[in-house]
Design an enzyme around this catalytic site. Structure first.
Site, PDB file in Angstrom:
ATOM      1  N   GLU A  66       0.827  -1.215   0.000  1.00  0.00           N
ATOM      2  CA  GLU A  66       0.000   0.000   0.000  1.00  0.00           C
ATOM      3  C   GLU A  66       0.857   1.260   0.000  1.00  0.00           C
ATOM      4  OE1 GLU A  66      -3.076   0.432  -0.536  1.00  0.00           O
ATOM      5  OE2 GLU A  66      -3.626  -1.655  -0.588  1.00  0.00           O
ATOM      6  N   GLN A  78       1.314   6.929  -5.206  1.00  0.00           N
ATOM      7  CA  GLN A  78       2.044   7.732  -6.205  1.00  0.00           C
ATOM      8  C   GLN A  78       2.901   6.893  -7.155  1.00  0.00           C
ATOM      9  OE1 GLN A  78       3.366   9.471  -2.787  1.00  0.00           O
ATOM     10  NE2 GLN A  78       2.732  11.543  -3.231  1.00  0.00           N
ATOM     11  N   GLY A 109      11.294   6.669  -5.526  1.00  0.00           N
ATOM     12  CA  GLY A 109      11.076   8.093  -5.257  1.00  0.00           C
ATOM     13  C   GLY A 109      10.244   8.313  -3.998  1.00  0.00           C
ATOM     14  N   TYR A 167      -6.928   6.124   4.550  1.00  0.00           N
ATOM     15  CA  TYR A 167      -7.025   5.130   3.470  1.00  0.00           C
ATOM     16  C   TYR A 167      -6.173   3.897   3.791  1.00  0.00           C
ATOM     17  CZ  TYR A 167      -5.758   2.376  -0.425  1.00  0.00           C
ATOM     18  OH  TYR A 167      -5.508   1.276  -1.190  1.00  0.00           O
ATOM     19  N   ASP A 226      -9.582   5.690  -2.157  1.00  0.00           N
ATOM     20  CA  ASP A 226      -8.396   6.196  -2.850  1.00  0.00           C
ATOM     21  C   ASP A 226      -8.874   6.805  -4.168  1.00  0.00           C
ATOM     22  OD1 ASP A 226      -9.020   4.053  -4.453  1.00  0.00           O
ATOM     23  OD2 ASP A 226      -6.970   3.287  -4.583  1.00  0.00           O
ATOM     24  N   CYS A 259     -13.925   1.493 -14.669  1.00  0.00           N
ATOM     25  CA  CYS A 259     -14.423   2.853 -14.453  1.00  0.00           C
ATOM     26  C   CYS A 259     -13.222   3.802 -14.497  1.00  0.00           C
ATOM     27  CB  CYS A 259     -15.147   2.929 -13.112  1.00  0.00           C
ATOM     28  SG  CYS A 259     -16.151   4.404 -12.937  1.00  0.00           S
ATOM     29  N   CYS A 286     -18.446   1.582 -19.576  1.00  0.00           N
ATOM     30  CA  CYS A 286     -19.729   1.265 -18.936  1.00  0.00           C
ATOM     31  C   CYS A 286     -20.362   0.003 -19.534  1.00  0.00           C
ATOM     32  CB  CYS A 286     -20.684   2.447 -19.048  1.00  0.00           C
ATOM     33  SG  CYS A 286     -20.021   3.951 -18.303  1.00  0.00           S
ATOM     34  N   CYS A 345     -19.344  -2.877 -17.469  1.00  0.00           N
ATOM     35  CA  CYS A 345     -19.379  -2.646 -16.020  1.00  0.00           C
ATOM     36  C   CYS A 345     -20.413  -3.544 -15.322  1.00  0.00           C
ATOM     37  CB  CYS A 345     -19.702  -1.185 -15.735  1.00  0.00           C
ATOM     38  SG  CYS A 345     -19.707  -0.826 -13.965  1.00  0.00           S
ATOM     39  N   CYS A 361     -25.759   2.455 -11.382  1.00  0.00           N
ATOM     40  CA  CYS A 361     -24.947   3.673 -11.510  1.00  0.00           C
ATOM     41  C   CYS A 361     -25.780   4.877 -11.950  1.00  0.00           C
ATOM     42  CB  CYS A 361     -23.825   3.423 -12.511  1.00  0.00           C
ATOM     43  SG  CYS A 361     -22.765   4.865 -12.730  1.00  0.00           S
TER      44      CYS A 361
HETATM   45  S1  SF4 Z   1     -21.514   2.263 -15.234  1.00  0.00           S
HETATM   46 FE1  SF4 Z   1     -20.909   3.774 -13.691  1.00  0.00          FE
HETATM   47  S2  SF4 Z   1     -19.511   2.685 -12.315  1.00  0.00           S
HETATM   48 FE2  SF4 Z   1     -19.695   1.479 -14.201  1.00  0.00          FE
HETATM   49  S3  SF4 Z   1     -17.977   2.156 -15.508  1.00  0.00           S
HETATM   50 FE3  SF4 Z   1     -19.771   3.378 -16.058  1.00  0.00          FE
HETATM   51  S4  SF4 Z   1     -19.583   5.202 -14.799  1.00  0.00           S
HETATM   52 FE4  SF4 Z   1     -18.243   3.670 -13.872  1.00  0.00          FE
END
Ligand code: SF4
Length: 347
Positions: free
Chosen positions: A50, A55, A94, A133, A151, A205, A212, A215, A221
């Site tokens: 982690e 970075q 770094g 985080y 994050d 995403c 999408c 997804c 969403c």
């Molecule tokens: S549907 Fe929503 S969560 Fe899925 S990739 Fe598209 S914007 Fe991202």
């Protein structure tokens, strides 16, 4: 803003949390990358990964992670190491303050927690260099505790999932994201849920063109439904970067280069080309730019004759031994550039 707050409040009512978590978990089991730190539950190894991933890109981290664990396999070994060894093994990644904090965290774990990472997220977060985080990542990935994480990847997924228009780097945006992540993380299976959110942000995403169509949580969403995914997340306008000039010396003698070890907070313990108080009235051998916090630094390197005696914190380093010397990243870049030019003109 009112709309965003309302979106968070209604998250558990509006979204079907169980189907959403199930979809994330099923996708993660099917599509997640096989990364070395996902094959372990060892909190030390997870913490190392982690900190390195802050970075730094995954592909860059993988060899460093293996090398670090071979050299410092546990908290006790790391805590007992000299800082110069720690910095030398970190070299190339770094942002050396991460290595120093990891070293200090290992000492705290050894001295205050019997060499074992505490399970209490508040105690994890109290370790040097560990923020909200990282504490959540260690608690959920190592101990499967229901701790939220936010994050950059998770922030993007959540902002789109909620159609959140508040800048995600603002206080209000951060508090909205953490509230959403807290609602989403399940009592059991936090490791998978958090891992899935991060992986979805990394693979599907993505920042510019979210995929999408691929997804697994598209039906949940709000940004997809509203056609706003590509314009989210929003960020605060960036302040203009201030310009800084840095002048350094390139002094070579009998195959050695003169370097100066840093004692200030910025690069403490690292070596760099010696600073010149003012720019000489000659043409620099090399000029390069690098970012530093909110500044853009122009580093100019000038040929300078050797002077004696050497000042405190100055030393000659054989050019051949430089790969093992912890150098600041921009100065390593400058030195490598000057050496390769010298080789080309000699050849
Ligand atoms: S549907 Fe929503 S969560 Fe899925 S990739 Fe598209 S914007 Fe991202």
């Amino acid at each position: 803003m009112r709309r965003d707050t309302a979106a968070i409040r209604s998250l558990s009512l509006r979204l079907s949390l169980h189907p959403l978590r199930r979809a994330l978990a099923a996708w993660f089991r099917r599509a997640a990358r096989d990364l070395p730190w996902r094959r372990t539950r060892d909190p030390y190894a997870i913490l190392v990964s982690e900190i390195m991933l802050q970075q730094t890109q995954v592909a860059t981290v993988i060899p460093f992670y293996a090398r670090w664990l071979a050299r410092f396999p546990d908290f006790a070994t790391l805590a007992a190491a000299e800082e110069s060894d720690v910095l030398a093994v970190w070299q190339g990644l770094g942002y050396y303050s991460r290595a120093r904090n990891l070293h200090r965290a290992a000492k705290t774990v050894v001295n205050s927690h019997d060499c074992a990472m505490p399970r209490d997220p508040a105690l994890i977060r109290a370790l040097p260099g560990i923020g909200r985080y990282t504490a959540g990542a260690v608690a959920s990935f190592a101990f499967d505790l229901p701790e939220p994480i936010v994050d950059a990847n998770v922030a993007r997924v959540l902002a789109r999932l909620l159609d959140l228009h508040t800048p995600i780097d603002s206080t209000a945006g951060q508090s909205a994201l953490w509230a959403a992540a807290t609602v989403l993380v399940p009592e059991k299976g936090a490791r998978i849920c958090n891992g899935a959110l991060m992986e979805l942000g990394a693979l599907v995403c993505t920042p510019r063109t979210p995929r999408c169509d691929k997804c697994p949580i598209r039906s949940h969403c709000a940004a997809f439904a509203n056609g706003t995914a590509a314009s989210l997340p929003r960020k605060k306008p960036r302040p203009k970067q201030a310009e800084l000039a840095e002048h350094c010396a390139w002094t070579i003698s009998r195959g050695r280069v003169l370097l100066e070890q840093q004692t200030g907070a910025r690069w403490r313990g690292l070596w760099k080309l010696p600073a010149l108080p003012t720019a000489p009235h000659t043409t620099p051998l090399l000029t390069l730019e690098y970012p530093f916090t909110h500044h853009r630094v122009t580093l100019s390197v000038f040929a300078q004759p050797a002077r004696s005696p050497l000042r405190e914190h100055f030393a000659w380093h054989p050019l051949a031994s430089l790969p093992g010397v912890p150098l600041t990243a921009p100065h390593r870049r400058a030195i490598e550039n000057l050496r390769s030019r010298a080789c080309q003109s000699a050849g």
